[in-house]
Design an enzyme around this catalytic site. Structure first.
Site, PDB file in Angstrom:
ATOM      1  N   LYS A   1      -6.528  -6.385  10.106  1.00 27.90           N
ATOM      2  CA  LYS A   1      -5.700  -6.524  10.565  1.00 27.90           C
ATOM      3  C   LYS A   1      -4.369  -7.270  10.888  1.00 27.90           C
ATOM      4  O   LYS A   1      -5.420  -7.730  12.449  1.00 27.90           O
ATOM      5  CB  LYS A   1      -4.992  -5.029  10.982  1.00 27.90           C
ATOM      6  CG  LYS A   1      -4.896  -3.581   9.787  1.00 27.90           C
ATOM      7  CD  LYS A   1      -4.621  -2.553  10.534  1.00 27.90           C
ATOM      8  CE  LYS A   1      -4.445  -0.682   9.183  1.00 27.90           C
ATOM      9  NZ  LYS A   1      -4.171   0.027   9.826  1.00 27.90           N
TER      10      LYS A   1
ATOM     11  N   GLY B   1       3.029  -3.493   5.973  1.00 26.91           N
ATOM     12  CA  GLY B   1       3.409  -3.339   4.391  1.00 26.91           C
ATOM     13  C   GLY B   1       2.003  -3.865   4.216  1.00 26.91           C
ATOM     14  O   GLY B   1       2.168  -4.655   3.041  1.00 26.91           O
TER      15      GLY B   1
ATOM     16  N   HIS C   1      -1.141   9.219   3.893  1.00 25.38           N
ATOM     17  CA  HIS C   1       0.506   8.810   4.751  1.00 25.38           C
ATOM     18  C   HIS C   1       1.435   9.713   5.222  1.00 25.38           C
ATOM     19  O   HIS C   1       1.934  10.186   4.169  1.00 25.38           O
ATOM     20  CB  HIS C   1       0.960   7.876   3.940  1.00 25.38           C
ATOM     21  CG  HIS C   1       2.491   6.951   4.447  1.00 25.38           C
ATOM     22  ND1 HIS C   1       2.719   5.073   4.829  1.00 25.38           N
ATOM     23  CD2 HIS C   1       3.352   7.901   5.172  1.00 25.38           C
ATOM     24  CE1 HIS C   1       3.890   5.158   5.505  1.00 25.38           C
ATOM     25  NE2 HIS C   1       4.082   6.879   5.668  1.00 25.38           N
TER      26      HIS C   1
ATOM     27  N   ARG D   1      13.740   2.258  12.810  1.00 26.89           N
ATOM     28  CA  ARG D   1      14.946   1.755  11.854  1.00 26.89           C
ATOM     29  C   ARG D   1      15.481   3.413  10.781  1.00 26.89           C
ATOM     30  O   ARG D   1      14.404   4.437  11.093  1.00 26.89           O
ATOM     31  CB  ARG D   1      14.941   1.235  10.644  1.00 26.89           C
ATOM     32  CG  ARG D   1      14.037   1.161   9.628  1.00 26.89           C
ATOM     33  CD  ARG D   1      13.843   0.045   9.258  1.00 26.89           C
ATOM     34  NE  ARG D   1      12.679   0.480   7.906  1.00 26.89           N
ATOM     35  CZ  ARG D   1      11.606   0.085   8.225  1.00 26.89           C
ATOM     36  NH1 ARG D   1      11.002  -0.318   9.421  1.00 26.89           N
ATOM     37  NH2 ARG D   1      10.689   0.966   6.789  1.00 26.89           N
TER      38      ARG D   1
HETATM   39  C1  MV4 Z   1      -5.207   1.459   7.738  1.00 25.48           C
HETATM   40  C2  MV4 Z   1      -5.959   2.440   5.844  1.00 25.48           C
HETATM   41  C3  MV4 Z   1      -7.559   3.032   6.143  1.00 25.48           C
HETATM   42  N1  MV4 Z   1      -8.147   2.616   7.391  1.00 25.48           N
HETATM   43  N2  MV4 Z   1      -5.687   1.510   8.390  1.00 25.48           N
HETATM   44  C4  MV4 Z   1      -0.980  -0.106   4.652  1.00 25.48           C
HETATM   45  C5  MV4 Z   1      -0.217  -0.445   4.757  1.00 25.48           C
HETATM   46  C6  MV4 Z   1      -0.128  -0.917   6.723  1.00 25.48           C
HETATM   47  N3  MV4 Z   1       1.229  -0.196   7.120  1.00 25.48           N
HETATM   48  C7  MV4 Z   1      -1.280  -0.011   7.406  1.00 25.48           C
HETATM   49  N4  MV4 Z   1      -2.090   0.439   6.149  1.00 25.48           N
HETATM   50  C8  MV4 Z   1      -3.408   0.597   5.289  1.00 25.48           C
HETATM   51  N5  MV4 Z   1      -3.524   0.616   6.999  1.00 25.48           N
HETATM   52  C9  MV4 Z   1      -7.369   1.767   8.703  1.00 25.48           C
HETATM   53  N6  MV4 Z   1      -7.583   2.117   9.819  1.00 25.48           N
HETATM   54  C10 MV4 Z   1      -5.037   2.303   4.779  1.00 25.48           C
HETATM   55  C11 MV4 Z   1      -3.453   1.223   4.538  1.00 25.48           C
HETATM   56  C12 MV4 Z   1      -3.643   1.678   3.178  1.00 25.48           C
HETATM   57  C13 MV4 Z   1      -2.409   2.739   3.051  1.00 25.48           C
HETATM   58  C14 MV4 Z   1      -1.775   3.574   4.456  1.00 25.48           C
HETATM   59  C15 MV4 Z   1      -0.892   4.016   4.079  1.00 25.48           C
HETATM   60  C16 MV4 Z   1      -0.550   3.949   2.509  1.00 25.48           C
HETATM   61  C17 MV4 Z   1      -0.730   3.274   1.608  1.00 25.48           C
HETATM   62  C18 MV4 Z   1      -2.021   2.664   1.475  1.00 25.48           C
HETATM   63  C19 MV4 Z   1      -2.669   1.460   0.394  1.00 25.48           C
HETATM   64  C20 MV4 Z   1      -3.373   1.052   1.489  1.00 25.48           C
HETATM   65  C21 MV4 Z   1      -3.974   0.766   1.804  1.00 25.48           C
END
Ligand code: MV4
Length: 449
Positions: free
Chosen positions: A159, A165, A209, A293
């Protein structure tokens, strides 16, 4: 309390903020671009100032113009809404330097949460659970990354530290593709944020989420409110949110809420904000990020708690004491929000701006509409495509879903393609009705991928 607030935003959130100001007896100044003269927020405000041309960078992101508008109109505070300048530390700093109160947290709080590696580090120190990971930036030519990924356990996710986003993110399932993924993520991060730094984490599969609203006053008092489940997203855009989450038990709510409050304390958070978590199938939760926010989905929390979050935000920014006590907040029912976007769900969600003909939006028991559109309004192509939020409230999840289904049938937006039919499909789907759908839901059950 403030006498006059300038709203540095447009659309439904500008209208929402003006309404809160009106109820608090505060005068309002709308700003608008040249194409937004006929917009609802301009009509609702006490006065308005044109700050530039259509493009957001010339108007809603034009800091000198916005500050000048605040000064000539005699505003004493600026509300940034969401998006645009709402999480811009430089803007918060300029406001304060010009003697205008920025309605949000301190620039230090915004800054700390903008750097994901620094934020994770701070959370770890503050006792907020974080995903096991690299604890710092990584580089593709460092031989230690292989041992690190092996120890964390595949799949891992790379990441961007300036991220959010979903940009600059890569899932890696085996060591053959690790180096390449790091380089790709760095390239994407550099292009999107001007900062190529990336880090590594364990990839949490099929996560939910879950986010908690937090509130804080300038005397150090903080509170958390019941969670929002925002798992239904498409390309990192939330489509449906609900509160409470069907996944979260009372005991998990308390545990996560307290972690969210610890996060708020760690950055001395003032006004309202959100702590986002990933929750896995076993109910383990991990800090993801903090949004400094007011958010699009704040109304569902307002419905289930009876608290007006925008009025609280303004009062806290003005220096009032926090009156909310987490342990005394009751969950009054169940709320769902469907975001209606001017996009064509049958054509890969291409934006569908243009002039609205006849417009009928739903009402009746348990239905709240937050919108800025009206019959005859022309949706400009320059900004985001959110045109209305339908919020349903019921005694329980079933009633909230039934009311949302009923409301969606009443929607009629002539000449503008929109996402209401997609929402009807989601509300009717067996998986959604059973509750607790993960972030994979849309691709698996609605688009059948
Ligand atoms: C993650 C994850 C799985 N494992 N981190 C997506 C946006 C960013 N803010 C972080 N995200 C994610 N981080 C770990 N370690 C999966 C996502 C993710 C996701 C998270 C929340 C809502 C929708 C999503 C869709 C794809 C991936």
């Amino acid at each position: 309390m403030f006498k006059k607030v300038l709203i540095a935003n447009r659309g439904e959130i500008a209208c929402r903020i003006i309404r809160a100001c009106r109820e608090l007896g505060i005068n309002t100044v709308a700003i608008h671009s040249e194409v937004d003269r006929e917009s609802m927020h301009v009509k609702l405000a006490d006065q308005s100032v044109c700050v530039g041309e259509a493009s957001a960078s010339d108007s809603y992101l034009n800091i000198p113009s916005i500050i000048a508008a605040a000064e000539i109109s005699g505003a004493d505070a600026i509300h940034p809404g969401y998006g645009f300048l709402s999480e811009n530390t430089y803007f918060a700093e300029v406001c304060e330097a010009c003697g205008l109160k920025f309605i949000g947290p301190s620039k230090e709080s915004i800054e700390k949460m903008g750097d994901k590696i620094a934020a994770i580090e701070l959370m770890k120190k503050s006792g907020v659970p974080v995903v096991p990971g690299s604890d710092g930036p990584i580089s593709a030519d460092d031989p230690k990354i292989f041992a690190m990924a092996k120890k964390i356990g595949y799949p891992v996710i790379v990441k961007a530290t300036a991220g959010g986003g979903g940009k600059g993110m890569r899932i890696v399932t085996s060591e053959e593709t690790l180096q390449n993924a790091i380089v790709m993520a760095q390239t994407e991060a550099k292009a999107a944020f001007g900062n190529p730094d990336v880090y590594m984490e364990k990839y949490i599969e099929e996560p939910h989420h879950i986010e908690f609203q937090i509130l804080g006053d300038k005397y150090g008092k903080t509170a958390y409110l019941p969670e929002r489940d925002c798992s239904i997203q498409r390309r990192h855009q939330k489509l449906v949110e609900e509160s409470p989450s069907p996944l979260i038990s009372e005991s998990l709510r308390k545990k996560m809420g307290k972690a969210a409050r610890n996060a708020a304390v760690a950055v001395k958070y003032v006004t309202v904000g959100t702590v986002e978590f990933l929750v896995d199938k076993k109910g383990h939760f991990y800090f993801m990020e903090m949004n400094t926010r007011i958010q699009v989905e704040h109304p569902i929390t307002e419905m289930v708690t009876g608290i007006d979050l925008v009025k609280e935000q303004i009062k806290l920014a003005a220096g009032e004491k926090l009156s909310v006590i987490s342990e005394k907040v009751k969950i009054l029912g169940h709320a769902i929000e469907c975001r209606i976007n001017a996009e064509d769900p049958d054509k890969d969600f291409i934006p569908s701006p243009g002039k609205i003909g006849k417009l009928y939006l739903p009402g009746g028991p348990g239905i709240r509409i937050d919108t800025h559109v009206y019959s005859g309004y022309t949706i400009p192509p320059f900004y985001d495509s959110l045109i209305a939020k339908i919020i349903s409230f019921g005694a329980d999840r079933n009633e909230s879903i039934t009311r949302m289904q009923r409301a969606l049938r009443e929607v009629e937006i002539e000449n503008v393609k929109n996402t209401s039919s997609l929402h009807a499909k989601i509300m009717n789907s067996e998986q959604f009705r059973k509750g607790s759908v993960s972030t994979d839901f849309l691709s698996k059950h609605i688009f059948g991928k």
